[in-house]
Scaffold this motif. Structure first.
Motif: not given
Length: 82
Positions: A12-20, A27-35, A56-64
């Motif tokens: 799910p959508k989240h964000n980070h500070t300058e420290n994190d 590493a494998r598969g495909r991913l979609k990132a949204f903002s 940003h939010e990340l969603m897998a486009l392929e299994d595993n």
């Protein structure tokens, strides 16, 4: 490390500070990132570079699909040991 078992699984959508804030390496598969004003796709071997305070939010486009997040530290060296 984070593994999306099925295509369509979402970190799910989240964000980070300058420290994190992090980069994400697929590493494998495909991913979609949204903002709120952009959308990117990345495949195995590609990297996404996020900015502090950027939701940003990340969603897998392929299994595993597997990603590795590496925290980057703004403002210079993390270890100042001699």
């Amino acid at each position: 490390m984070y593994t999306f078992e099925q295509a369509g699984d979402v970190l799910p959508k989240h964000n980070h500070t300058e420290n994190d804030v992090h980069i994400t390496i697929v590493a494998r598969g495909r991913l979609k990132a949204f903002s709120h004003d952009w959308e990117l796709e990345a495949a195995a071997g590609q990297m996404l570079n996020f900015r502090p305070g950027e939701p940003h939010e990340l969603m897998a486009l392929e299994d595993n699909t597997r990603i590795f997040n590496i925290v980057k530290k703004f403002g210079g060296a993390v270890n100042d040991a001699p």
